[in-house]
Design a protein around this motif. Structure first.
Motif, PDB file in Angstrom:
ATOM      1  N   THR A   4       0.655  -1.203   0.203  1.00  0.00           N
ATOM      2  CA  THR A   4      -0.061   0.131  -0.097  1.00  0.00           C
ATOM      3  C   THR A   4       0.890   1.057  -0.035  1.00  0.00           C
ATOM      4  O   THR A   4       2.064   1.246  -0.145  1.00  0.00           O
ATOM      5  CB  THR A   4      -0.960   0.081   1.306  1.00  0.00           C
ATOM      6  N   ALA A   5       0.162   2.446   0.049  1.00  0.00           N
ATOM      7  CA  ALA A   5       0.900   3.631  -0.202  1.00  0.00           C
ATOM      8  C   ALA A   5       1.850   4.032   1.095  1.00  0.00           C
ATOM      9  O   ALA A   5       1.504   3.652   1.987  1.00  0.00           O
ATOM     10  CB  ALA A   5       0.048   4.698  -0.194  1.00  0.00           C
ATOM     11  N   ILE A   6       2.866   4.536   0.830  1.00  0.00           N
ATOM     12  CA  ILE A   6       3.579   5.181   2.093  1.00  0.00           C
ATOM     13  C   ILE A   6       2.911   6.334   2.562  1.00  0.00           C
ATOM     14  O   ILE A   6       2.510   7.139   1.743  1.00  0.00           O
ATOM     15  CB  ILE A   6       4.928   5.398   1.437  1.00  0.00           C
ATOM     16  N   GLU A   7       2.949   6.341   4.162  1.00  0.00           N
ATOM     17  CA  GLU A   7       1.968   7.535   4.414  1.00  0.00           C
ATOM     18  C   GLU A   7       2.887   8.451   5.348  1.00  0.00           C
ATOM     19  O   GLU A   7       3.794   7.975   5.951  1.00  0.00           O
ATOM     20  CB  GLU A   7       1.045   6.785   5.513  1.00  0.00           C
ATOM     21  N   TYR A   8       3.000   9.707   4.891  1.00  0.00           N
ATOM     22  CA  TYR A   8       3.409  10.457   5.891  1.00  0.00           C
ATOM     23  C   TYR A   8       2.291  11.478   6.523  1.00  0.00           C
ATOM     24  O   TYR A   8       1.551  11.690   5.875  1.00  0.00           O
ATOM     25  CB  TYR A   8       4.378  11.908   5.138  1.00  0.00           C
ATOM     26  N   HIS A   9       2.347  11.577   7.723  1.00  0.00           N
ATOM     27  CA  HIS A   9       1.168  12.405   8.409  1.00  0.00           C
ATOM     28  C   HIS A   9       1.929  13.546   9.304  1.00  0.00           C
ATOM     29  O   HIS A   9       2.995  13.355   9.928  1.00  0.00           O
ATOM     30  CB  HIS A   9       0.495  11.388   9.169  1.00  0.00           C
ATOM     31  N   ILE A  10       1.124  14.558   9.224  1.00  0.00           N
ATOM     32  CA  ILE A  10       1.555  15.830  10.282  1.00  0.00           C
ATOM     33  C   ILE A  10       0.460  15.932  11.149  1.00  0.00           C
ATOM     34  O   ILE A  10      -0.638  15.921  11.086  1.00  0.00           O
ATOM     35  CB  ILE A  10       1.893  16.988   9.198  1.00  0.00           C
ATOM     36  N   ALA A  11       0.818  16.121  12.532  1.00  0.00           N
ATOM     37  CA  ALA A  11       0.037  16.113  13.573  1.00  0.00           C
ATOM     38  C   ALA A  11       0.605  16.817  14.703  1.00  0.00           C
ATOM     39  O   ALA A  11       1.766  16.902  14.920  1.00  0.00           O
ATOM     40  CB  ALA A  11      -0.126  14.719  14.272  1.00  0.00           C
TER      41      ALA A  11
END
Length: 73
Positions: A4-11
């Protein structure tokens, strides 16, 4: 078969914005624009090195902060 897609997340992590790659925090930035730029830089870089799709997302707190910044601009 591709993963699946590689996820970058800003939190929001309190007094800064945490940048996460696949759930692991890789950086923190105090300025929301810097956090977005950092995540996008690494996501763009990763698209050149990997056959996987790469996504960048943000939590609701960043969306609210950006809306507030647009409203006061």
């Amino acid at each position: 078969m591709l993963a699946t897609a590689i996820e970058y997340h800003i939190a929001d992590v309190g007094d800064a914005w945490g940048i996460f790659r696949e759930g692991v925090q890789i950086a923190a930035r105090r300025d929301p624009g810097d956090a977005i730029a950092f995540a996008n830089f690494f996501a763009d870089r990763e698209t050149l090195m990997s056959p996987h799709a790469v996504n960048v997302s943000a939590d609701i707190n960043l969306h609210r902060t950006l809306k507030h910044l647009r409203d006061v601009a």
